[in-house]
Write a protein that holds these residues in place. Structure first.
Motif, PDB file in Angstrom:
ATOM      1  N   VAL A   1       0.862  -1.177   0.000  1.00  0.00           N
ATOM      2  CA  VAL A   1       0.000   0.000   0.000  1.00  0.00           C
ATOM      3  C   VAL A   1       0.902   1.232   0.000  1.00  0.00           C
ATOM      4  O   VAL A   1       1.728   1.404   0.901  1.00  0.00           O
ATOM      5  CB  VAL A   1      -0.935   0.039   1.219  1.00  0.00           C
ATOM      6  CG1 VAL A   1      -1.852   1.254   1.140  1.00  0.00           C
ATOM      7  CG2 VAL A   1      -1.751  -1.246   1.306  1.00  0.00           C
ATOM      8  N   VAL A   2       0.743   2.070  -1.010  1.00  0.00           N
ATOM      9  CA  VAL A   2       1.543   3.289  -1.143  1.00  0.00           C
ATOM     10  C   VAL A   2       0.656   4.489  -0.835  1.00  0.00           C
ATOM     11  O   VAL A   2      -0.390   4.673  -1.462  1.00  0.00           O
ATOM     12  CB  VAL A   2       2.139   3.421  -2.560  1.00  0.00           C
ATOM     13  CG1 VAL A   2       2.915   4.735  -2.683  1.00  0.00           C
ATOM     14  CG2 VAL A   2       3.041   2.236  -2.862  1.00  0.00           C
ATOM     15  N   PHE A   3       1.072   5.295   0.127  1.00  0.00           N
ATOM     16  CA  PHE A   3       0.293   6.450   0.550  1.00  0.00           C
ATOM     17  C   PHE A   3       0.906   7.744   0.031  1.00  0.00           C
ATOM     18  O   PHE A   3       2.122   7.912   0.014  1.00  0.00           O
ATOM     19  CB  PHE A   3       0.249   6.543   2.079  1.00  0.00           C
ATOM     20  CG  PHE A   3      -0.565   5.474   2.738  1.00  0.00           C
ATOM     21  CD1 PHE A   3      -1.918   5.658   2.971  1.00  0.00           C
ATOM     22  CD2 PHE A   3       0.023   4.285   3.146  1.00  0.00           C
ATOM     23  CE1 PHE A   3      -2.670   4.677   3.596  1.00  0.00           C
ATOM     24  CE2 PHE A   3      -0.718   3.295   3.773  1.00  0.00           C
ATOM     25  CZ  PHE A   3      -2.076   3.491   3.991  1.00  0.00           C
ATOM     26  N   ASP A   4       0.044   8.659  -0.347  1.00  0.00           N
ATOM     27  CA  ASP A   4       0.415  10.063  -0.468  1.00  0.00           C
ATOM     28  C   ASP A   4       0.533  10.609   0.958  1.00  0.00           C
ATOM     29  O   ASP A   4       0.049   9.982   1.911  1.00  0.00           O
ATOM     30  CB  ASP A   4      -0.662  10.792  -1.267  1.00  0.00           C
ATOM     31  CG  ASP A   4      -0.477  12.299  -1.257  1.00  0.00           C
ATOM     32  OD1 ASP A   4       0.598  12.759  -1.672  1.00  0.00           O
ATOM     33  OD2 ASP A   4      -1.410  12.994  -0.827  1.00  0.00           O
ATOM     34  N   LEU A   5       1.142  11.772   1.121  1.00  0.00           N
ATOM     35  CA  LEU A   5       1.329  12.329   2.464  1.00  0.00           C
ATOM     36  C   LEU A   5       0.385  13.500   2.728  1.00  0.00           C
ATOM     37  O   LEU A   5      -0.589  13.377   3.460  1.00  0.00           O
ATOM     38  CB  LEU A   5       2.783  12.756   2.652  1.00  0.00           C
ATOM     39  CG  LEU A   5       3.147  13.355   4.018  1.00  0.00           C
ATOM     40  CD1 LEU A   5       2.880  12.370   5.146  1.00  0.00           C
ATOM     41  CD2 LEU A   5       4.611  13.804   4.027  1.00  0.00           C
TER      42      LEU A   5
END
Length: 223
Positions: free
Chosen positions: A16-20
């Protein structure tokens, strides 16, 4: 708290890749303070937090460029203005910034399921670790990538593909989580599943118009 249930968006997902900014944290108050501080140093009028909220998402240089245009100073030296902004932001990158409700529970739940978590942001790399450490979020991410780490940034898919390759996960087993059309576009172009939240920064437009695969009101829904 039990983490046994799995949200449908996570089915088959390993990374899972999140934006900040606008997804995990609301950093606009500190960004706006730095923008206005830079404008004051240049004897220009301040723009305020509401305007900055609509300009965030394409990196700090573009943020400063938009502020200069807004006050009719587009002919001023952008690089010098950007450096002035960075100087102000370095002084207080986490004074007013806060974590959105539901974020800590979601990260804790995903970590408990042995999900790999990554971070891809257009924010300059130098600010990522200090802010995450200040807010107690750094321990959740196996890799973090700033907007100046590669030649291109979101909405280009390159940062997402770089993380997937580095962690040896096929794109179809990856989920991009963000708040803007840039996140959705980057995820789609990378072959990731996409999930969006409606409360962040999307240039004043509803992120649902970008047609992410999944929408949630809060990341707490992933618990």
């Amino acid at each position: 708290m039990s983490f046994s249930a799995t949200h449908p968006a996570l089915e088959g997902i390993r990374l899972v890749v999140f934006d900040l900014d606008g997804t995990l944290i609301d950093s606009v108050p500190d960004l706006a303070a730095a923008v206005d501080g830079a404008l004051r140093d240049m004897a220009l009028p301040e723009v305020g937090e509401a305007a900055v909220r609509d300009w965030v998402g394409n990196g700090s240089r573009k943020l400063v460029e938009r502020a200069l245009h807004a006050v009719g100073a587009q002919d001023m030296e952008l690089e010098a203005a950007h450096e002035t902004f960075l100087r102000h932001y370095r002084q207080a990158p986490c004074q007013l910034t806060y974590v959105y409700p539901g974020v800590r529970d979601a990260l804790e739940a995903l970590a408990a399921r042995d999900m790999m978590l990554g971070l891809v942001t257009n924010k300059p790399t130098a600010f990522i670790a200090p802010i995450l450490e200040c807010l107690g979020l750094s321990q959740y991410f196996v890799v973090m990538l700033g907007g100046d780490a590669l030649p291109t940034k979101k909405p280009d898919p390159a940062p997402l593909l770089h993380l997937a390759e580095r962690l040896e996960v096929v794109p179809s087993a990856c989920l991009m989580v963000g708040d803007s059309r840039h996140d959705v576009e980057a995820g789609r172009r990378a072959g990731f599943r996409t999930l969006a939240v409606p409360y962040g920064y999307n240039h004043g437009e509803p992120v649902a118009a970008s047609e992410p695969d999944v929408m949630v009101e809060s990341l707490g829904e992933l618990v």
